[in-house]
Design an enzyme around this catalytic site. Sequence first.
Site, short mmCIF file in Angstrom:
data_model
loop_
_atom_site.label_atom_id
_atom_site.label_comp_id
_atom_site.label_asym_id
_atom_site.label_seq_id
_atom_site.Cartn_x
_atom_site.Cartn_y
_atom_site.Cartn_z
CE LYS A 1 100.87 14.02 10.70
NZ LYS A 1 100.32 14.84 11.81
CE LYS B 1 96.57 17.97 9.31
NZ LYS B 1 96.15 17.81 10.70
N1 C2G Z 1 92.51 19.91 18.75
C1 C2G Z 1 91.52 20.24 19.69
N2 C2G Z 1 90.52 21.12 19.35
C2 C2G Z 1 90.49 21.68 18.12
C3 C2G Z 1 91.50 21.37 17.17
C4 C2G Z 1 92.50 20.48 17.51
O1 C2G Z 1 91.53 19.76 20.83
N3 C2G Z 1 89.49 22.56 17.85
C5 C2G Z 1 93.56 18.95 19.14
C6 C2G Z 1 93.54 17.69 18.26
O2 C2G Z 1 92.57 16.80 18.74
C7 C2G Z 1 94.97 17.16 18.45
C8 C2G Z 1 95.77 18.47 18.62
O3 C2G Z 1 94.83 19.51 18.89
O4 C2G Z 1 95.07 16.38 19.63
C9 C2G Z 1 96.60 18.81 17.40
O5 C2G Z 1 95.72 18.78 16.29
P1 C2G Z 1 96.34 18.69 14.82
O6 C2G Z 1 97.41 19.68 14.69
O7 C2G Z 1 95.21 18.69 13.85
O8 C2G Z 1 97.01 17.24 14.88
P2 C2G Z 1 97.07 16.13 13.73
O9 C2G Z 1 97.53 16.76 12.48
O10 C2G Z 1 95.78 15.43 13.75
O11 C2G Z 1 98.29 15.21 14.20
O12 C2G Z 1 100.53 11.25 15.46
C10 C2G Z 1 99.34 12.01 15.62
C11 C2G Z 1 99.32 13.18 14.70
O13 C2G Z 1 100.51 13.90 14.78
C12 C2G Z 1 98.15 14.12 15.02
#
Ligand code: C2G
Length: 148
Positions: A52, A54
């Site tokens: 990804k 990341k």
């Molecule tokens: N999130 C949130 N509010 C924030 C930060 C994050 O509601 N201030 C939510 C994101 O929208 C997501 C979840 O927390 O639904 C996890 O966020 P991340 O760890 O950033 O997820 P990501 O790396 O985007 O992975 O297959 C999908 C991916 O695995 C998503």
Amino acid sequence: MSVLGQRPDRTVITYGTFDLFHYGHVRLLERLSRLGSRLIVACSTDEFNAKKGKASVVPFESRAKVLEACRYVDRVIPETNWAQKRDDIRRYDVDLFAMGDDWAGKFDDLRDLCDILYLPRTEGVSTTEIKRLIGASCVQRRVAAAGR
Ligand code: C2G
């Protein structure tokens, strides 16, 4: 669909990295836990995050342990690729797939299998911002130390 107390009797699934676990993650999981009787969280592995583009600060094993310790979460599974969602929804008999709205519309193709929901993100907190703040404070301390 029978009602168990306040929570509908259904299985909810969500996906994420959940690095440097913060209030935004907690608030999302809390809201999801009220939408069903079982919340499954698929936590991105370090290898998948690399795909990804990341790099998480906290390794997968520890992020998964933190999620397992969260009272809103019933089960944690590894997320190793983009395509596993359809299999996961069938395997765990999922009724609702939900994500934060930074993913709005991205997983609508799953609508033939279950309900889809995008919840508003929590403003003012993010892993990226925490990383930036830590980085900034490290720089400040180095500058201060250099100045002594
Ligand atoms: N999130 C949130 N509010 C924030 C930060 C994050 O509601 N201030 C939510 C994101 O929208 C997501 C979840 O927390 O639904 C996890 O966020 P991340 O760890 O950033 O997820 P990501 O790396 O985007 O992975 O297959 C999908 C991916 O695995 C998503």
